[in-house]
Design an enzyme around this catalytic site. Structure first.
Site, PDB file in Angstrom:
ATOM      1  CG  ASP A   1      49.703 -46.448  51.658  1.00 30.14           C
ATOM      2  OD1 ASP A   1      48.704 -46.241  51.075  1.00 30.14           O
ATOM      3  OD2 ASP A   1      49.914 -47.499  52.423  1.00 30.14           O
TER       4      ASP A   1
ATOM      5  CG  ASN B   1      48.295 -48.719  42.665  1.00 31.38           C
ATOM      6  OD1 ASN B   1      49.265 -47.969  42.268  1.00 31.38           O
ATOM      7  ND2 ASN B   1      47.963 -49.385  43.423  1.00 31.38           N
TER       8      ASN B   1
HETATM    9  C1  FPP Z   1      48.396 -44.707  47.669  1.00 27.03           C
HETATM   10  O1  FPP Z   1      47.316 -44.322  48.702  1.00 27.03           O
HETATM   11  C2  FPP Z   1      48.551 -43.698  46.572  1.00 27.03           C
HETATM   12  C3  FPP Z   1      48.449 -44.111  45.282  1.00 27.03           C
HETATM   13  C4  FPP Z   1      48.021 -45.314  44.691  1.00 27.03           C
HETATM   14  C5  FPP Z   1      48.350 -43.146  44.276  1.00 27.03           C
HETATM   15  C6  FPP Z   1      49.500 -41.695  44.388  1.00 27.03           C
HETATM   16  C7  FPP Z   1      49.164 -40.904  43.765  1.00 27.03           C
HETATM   17  C8  FPP Z   1      49.440 -39.266  43.907  1.00 27.03           C
HETATM   18  C9  FPP Z   1      50.078 -38.923  45.192  1.00 27.03           C
HETATM   19  C10 FPP Z   1      49.035 -38.409  43.064  1.00 27.03           C
HETATM   20  C11 FPP Z   1      49.550 -38.466  41.466  1.00 27.03           C
HETATM   21  C12 FPP Z   1      50.911 -38.559  41.246  1.00 27.03           C
HETATM   22  C13 FPP Z   1      51.705 -37.590  40.884  1.00 27.03           C
HETATM   23  C14 FPP Z   1      53.165 -37.928  40.357  1.00 27.03           C
HETATM   24  C15 FPP Z   1      51.336 -36.214  40.603  1.00 27.03           C
HETATM   25  P1  FPP Z   1      46.041 -45.205  48.686  1.00 27.03           P
HETATM   26  O2  FPP Z   1      44.957 -44.710  47.610  1.00 27.03           O
HETATM   27  O3  FPP Z   1      46.437 -46.666  48.828  1.00 27.03           O
HETATM   28  O4  FPP Z   1      45.892 -44.905  50.100  1.00 27.03           O
HETATM   29  P2  FPP Z   1      44.656 -45.678  51.327  1.00 27.03           P
HETATM   30  O5  FPP Z   1      45.721 -46.827  51.624  1.00 27.03           O
HETATM   31  O6  FPP Z   1      44.599 -44.824  52.486  1.00 27.03           O
HETATM   32  O7  FPP Z   1      43.670 -46.110  50.351  1.00 27.03           O
END
Ligand code: FPP
Length: 245
Positions: free
Chosen positions: A22, A70
């Site tokens: 996250d 998501n």
């Molecule tokens: C949460 O941060 C993250 C996600 C929903 C996506 C995670 C994906 C990756 C790290 C990359 C793709 C995956 C692989 C396996 C290569 P957020 O977007 O909710 O952050 P925020 O809370 O700061 O908005």
């Protein structure tokens, strides 16, 4: 300090660690970049930490890459995450010799419905390609939701019971575990969530019933091997009683 060749020793090591990746969006915002850049950086950290887990001798790691919730994000962001996931899988295929040394066995957990046929093909192929690797099983949770997983398991079990293939009286916790995506794997001993949020967000809902939790304010793209060491040092000191004394 973390040294890839000589990772630190821990008196107890979790067999299974879960990561909620996250903080990508906030990391990007802080730098004045689009959210997709945060995910791009997050994907690099995912690779680094997965390999480090293998160096440490952790048997199972699960990364929460995309939840069933998501899909509510803007289409461009969903596409960017799926593209990064596809890039990673293609890289695994291209660098299969390097992966031989790393010993990473890839596994995917989540609902396949909704994932593009191209990605499903890459997932199946990389799963097959790495199935004999034995250092670490790396689960990637895509289109994953803990409640959805439990509901799907219950549906499967109910169908079997209706057909007389399962005796309802025999349904216990281990039967339910056998119908989850993680069947045959140990439950996570430790779940790590960076970014200053203190919740599990539908991650490994059944499996995490007795997991130790470790939270940190660091944003996922800034997460380092040393942060992982910190979580493992904290885990060493935890007294796990599983409801006993
Ligand atoms: C949460 O941060 C993250 C996600 C929903 C996506 C995670 C994906 C990756 C790290 C990359 C793709 C995956 C692989 C396996 C290569 P957020 O977007 O909710 O952050 P925020 O809370 O700061 O908005």
């Amino acid at each position: 300090m973390s040294d890839k060749k000589n990772p630190p020793e821990f008196s107890v090591l979790p067999r299974h660690v879960g990561f909620i990746m996250d903080g990508n969006g906030r990391w990007a915002k802080k730098k004045g970049l689009p959210r997709s850049e945060g995910h791009k950086e997050g994907a690099k950290v995912f690779r680094k930490i997965g390999e480090y887990a293998a160096d440490l001798g952790i048997e199972y790691v699960t990364f929460y890459a995309f939840s069933t919730e998501n899909w509510k994000r803007p289409e461009a962001e969903v596409n960017a995450i799926m593209e990064l996931f596809g890039d990673y899988l293609n890289e695994v295929i291209e660098r299969i010799r390097e992966n031989d040394e790393k010993g990473i066995r890839l596994n995917f957990i989540g609902d396949r419905k909704g994932i593009s046929p191209e990605l499903l093909g890459l997932m199946d192929y990389t799963h097959k390609l790495t199935e004999d690797k034995s250092k670490v099983t790396l689960n990637i949770a895509v289109n994953y939701g803990g409640r959805h997983e439990i509901a799907s398991a219950v549906k499967e079990i109910a169908k079997k019971a209706a057909h007389g293939e399962i005796n309802p009286d025999s349904i216990d916790e281990s039967v339910i575990s056998d119908y989850l995506y993680t069947a045959g794997q140990p439950d996570p001993d430790l779940i790590i969530r960076p970014s200053g949020e203190y919740r599990l967000s539908n991650f490994l809902t059944w499996q995490g019933a007795y997991s130790e939790l470790w939270f940190s304010d660091i944003l996922w793209p800034d997460f380092t091997e040393e942060n992982f060491n910190e979580a493992l040092r904290a885990y060493e000191k935890r007294n796990r009683r599983f409801g006993g004394v």
